[in-house]
Motif scaffolding. Sequence first.
Motif, short mmCIF file in Angstrom:
data_model
loop_
_atom_site.label_atom_id
_atom_site.label_comp_id
_atom_site.label_asym_id
_atom_site.label_seq_id
_atom_site.Cartn_x
_atom_site.Cartn_y
_atom_site.Cartn_z
N GLN A 16 -90.40 35.78 8.00
CA GLN A 16 -90.61 37.23 8.01
C GLN A 16 -90.42 37.83 6.61
O GLN A 16 -91.14 38.74 6.21
CB GLN A 16 -89.65 37.92 9.00
N ALA A 17 -89.48 37.27 5.87
CA ALA A 17 -89.26 37.75 4.50
C ALA A 17 -90.52 37.52 3.65
O ALA A 17 -90.92 38.38 2.85
CB ALA A 17 -88.07 37.03 3.88
N HIS A 18 -91.17 36.37 3.83
CA HIS A 18 -92.41 36.10 3.08
C HIS A 18 -93.50 37.11 3.45
O HIS A 18 -94.22 37.61 2.59
CB HIS A 18 -92.91 34.69 3.36
N ARG A 19 -93.60 37.38 4.75
CA ARG A 19 -94.64 38.31 5.19
C ARG A 19 -94.39 39.70 4.60
O ARG A 19 -95.32 40.38 4.19
CB ARG A 19 -94.68 38.39 6.72
N ARG A 20 -93.12 40.11 4.59
CA ARG A 20 -92.81 41.44 4.02
C ARG A 20 -93.16 41.49 2.54
O ARG A 20 -93.51 42.53 2.02
CB ARG A 20 -91.33 41.77 4.23
N LEU A 21 -93.05 40.34 1.85
CA LEU A 21 -93.39 40.30 0.43
C LEU A 21 -94.91 40.22 0.20
O LEU A 21 -95.37 40.22 -0.93
CB LEU A 21 -92.71 39.10 -0.24
N GLY A 22 -95.66 40.10 1.29
CA GLY A 22 -97.12 40.05 1.17
C GLY A 22 -97.64 38.67 0.84
O GLY A 22 -98.72 38.51 0.28
N ALA A 23 -96.89 37.64 1.21
CA ALA A 23 -97.30 36.27 0.88
C ALA A 23 -98.53 35.86 1.66
O ALA A 23 -98.75 36.31 2.78
CB ALA A 23 -96.16 35.30 1.20
N LYS A 24 -99.30 35.00 1.03
CA LYS A 24 -100.41 34.35 1.72
C LYS A 24 -99.82 33.07 2.34
O LYS A 24 -99.28 32.23 1.63
CB LYS A 24 -101.47 34.01 0.69
N MET A 25 -99.90 32.97 3.67
CA MET A 25 -99.24 31.87 4.37
C MET A 25 -100.26 30.81 4.76
O MET A 25 -101.36 31.14 5.21
CB MET A 25 -98.53 32.40 5.62
N ILE A 26 -99.89 29.55 4.58
CA ILE A 26 -100.77 28.45 5.01
C ILE A 26 -99.97 27.41 5.78
O ILE A 26 -98.75 27.36 5.69
CB ILE A 26 -101.46 27.75 3.81
N ASP A 27 -100.71 26.61 6.53
CA ASP A 27 -100.10 25.49 7.23
C ASP A 27 -100.01 24.32 6.26
O ASP A 27 -101.03 23.81 5.80
CB ASP A 27 -100.97 25.13 8.44
N PHE A 28 -98.80 23.93 5.93
CA PHE A 28 -98.59 22.85 4.98
C PHE A 28 -97.78 21.76 5.69
O PHE A 28 -96.59 21.95 5.95
CB PHE A 28 -97.85 23.37 3.75
N GLY A 29 -98.45 20.68 6.02
CA GLY A 29 -97.77 19.57 6.68
C GLY A 29 -97.05 19.99 7.95
O GLY A 29 -95.97 19.50 8.24
N GLY A 30 -97.66 20.91 8.69
CA GLY A 30 -97.05 21.34 9.94
C GLY A 30 -96.08 22.50 9.80
O GLY A 30 -95.43 22.88 10.77
N TRP A 31 -95.98 23.06 8.60
CA TRP A 31 -95.08 24.20 8.36
C TRP A 31 -95.88 25.39 7.84
O TRP A 31 -96.74 25.23 6.97
CB TRP A 31 -94.02 23.84 7.32
N LEU A 32 -95.59 26.55 8.37
CA LEU A 32 -96.21 27.78 7.88
C LEU A 32 -95.42 28.23 6.65
O LEU A 32 -94.27 28.64 6.76
CB LEU A 32 -96.18 28.86 8.97
N MET A 33 -96.05 28.12 5.48
CA MET A 33 -95.33 28.34 4.23
C MET A 33 -96.12 29.28 3.32
O MET A 33 -97.35 29.34 3.39
CB MET A 33 -95.13 27.01 3.49
N PRO A 34 -95.43 29.98 2.42
CA PRO A 34 -96.14 30.85 1.46
C PRO A 34 -96.82 30.00 0.39
O PRO A 34 -96.15 29.17 -0.24
CB PRO A 34 -95.02 31.70 0.86
N VAL A 35 -98.11 30.16 0.20
CA VAL A 35 -98.77 29.45 -0.90
C VAL A 35 -98.66 30.26 -2.18
O VAL A 35 -98.48 29.72 -3.26
CB VAL A 35 -100.23 29.08 -0.55
N ASN A 36 -98.72 31.58 -2.04
CA ASN A 36 -98.42 32.45 -3.18
C ASN A 36 -98.14 33.85 -2.68
O ASN A 36 -98.45 34.20 -1.54
CB ASN A 36 -99.54 32.46 -4.23
#
Lengths: 371, 131
Positions: A16-36
């Motif tokens: 949720q912190a990443h989403r609030r920062l406006g991160a672009k999220m991707i599926d990386f090896g089974g994890w939803l992670m901020p790419v930038n």
Amino acid sequence: MNAASATPPRTTPLCQAHRRLGAKMIDFGGWLMPVNYPSGILEEHKATRTAVGVFDVCHMGEVHFRGTRAAEAVQRLVTNQVGKLYDGRAMYTVACNPKGGIVDDLIVYRVGPEHFLIVVNAANIAKDYQHFVEQVGAKCEIRNASDETGLISFQGPKAQACLAPLTRAPLATLKPFHFLPDVEVAGRPVWLARTGYTGEDGFEIFCGAPDAEHLWQAMLDACVSVGGKPVGLGARDTLRLEARLSLYGNDLTDETTPLEAGLDWVVKFDAGDFIGREALLRQRDAGLQRKLAGFVMLGRGIARHGYPIHDPSTGAKVGEVTSGTVGPTVGKNIGLGYVPAPLARAGARLLIDCRGKPTEAEVVEGPFYRR
Amino acid sequence: MSENVPNDLLYTEDHEWVRQEGNLVTVGITQFAVDQLGDVTQVDLPNEGEVLKPHEVLGSVESVKAVSDVYAPVSGKVVKVNSPLQDSPEYVNEEPYDGGWMAQIELTNPDELKGLMDAAAYEEFLKEHEG
């Protein structure tokens, strides 16, 4: 995105912190992670090289080994010398299969004579844990604490200065690859390690998963005034590749050995009877057929994972790029790939097939970037 | 996402934009495409004089994290390319509909423009296809 096909990716406590920062999220090896984040990969890269980058690495795995035979168990699993560790000392190593192929690359932390922590790659948590239990589960207690453990990385030349106001831990005397269990940062109990994956000075902070968001915010606040930024996986990749740190799944796999990968410095044949030792000894004595070469592009083009590598003198395909990117700090396009040993020497020329365009590259030794 | 889709342009499903000025069209990639790519670090442009058919590769845009082909939206001859992009690929990020244009094409068949989407249709397309 075809959402129906697979199980949804897992999330870290910081999603949720990443989403609030406006991160672009991707599926990386089974994890939803901020790419930038909105500032972009290049700005995040630069922030880490010049100030501080704050990274969510909660997805990484933490496995604890406890018991009177814990040291023996860990040594059976890893190629580096566990006996050289002392309390508060960590080391980089790999775990191998019986053929010498790399199961994972790891950091082993000695917490006490009968307690070791191994940090494993996110995509390998289940595989590693199973391997650990199968191989040495009879020797000691092995506990996968990945779900309840958060991990935040704080990297860059200003990391120490920015972290200091948040903790009473003696940062100035904490040396690289050393750690302090049971200290506080921003009022929360953490383990504080001077480790990282960027080629910069920095810290990795282990915490309870429920404390991750509080620490994340405190660390962001602590570095904003010097130009520190949250950094996603995109810049994590450019930073680690400039420092020539290998990525499991790309540069290291079950099919490649630490000797081929240039990680012979973590293979200590005298350390003990670790898994893969016999195969690695045979490979060492027979001589290496192929090696992981680092290269800089001479022509216009960015090498990408999977691009074919050709020998310019014969035109034959001799390998593939395992990692490739823009090197924002070195100002060159850089990459890694397995090639026949004679072509892995500094100064050798390679032809990288960049989507049909043969592009010249030169092999270089050592890190592309040194701080 | 706040889409940036100017009203006076036409669009393709591959996220190119097209600006018609008489017999000439200017081509670039849309804000959506730019947002997907992130920091652009290299742009490959066609040669002036090259004749292209629709969906043929006009060039490519490479960012730190990915590479993406750019396709000719219509048939025609490339009469001009935006050469400054070779040294300043960041224009594609900074002003995709202005300084980030890629090529100017002389239309062979102006009717082909009817097959492209207008701004409203492209916005609808983005909603349907990209969530």
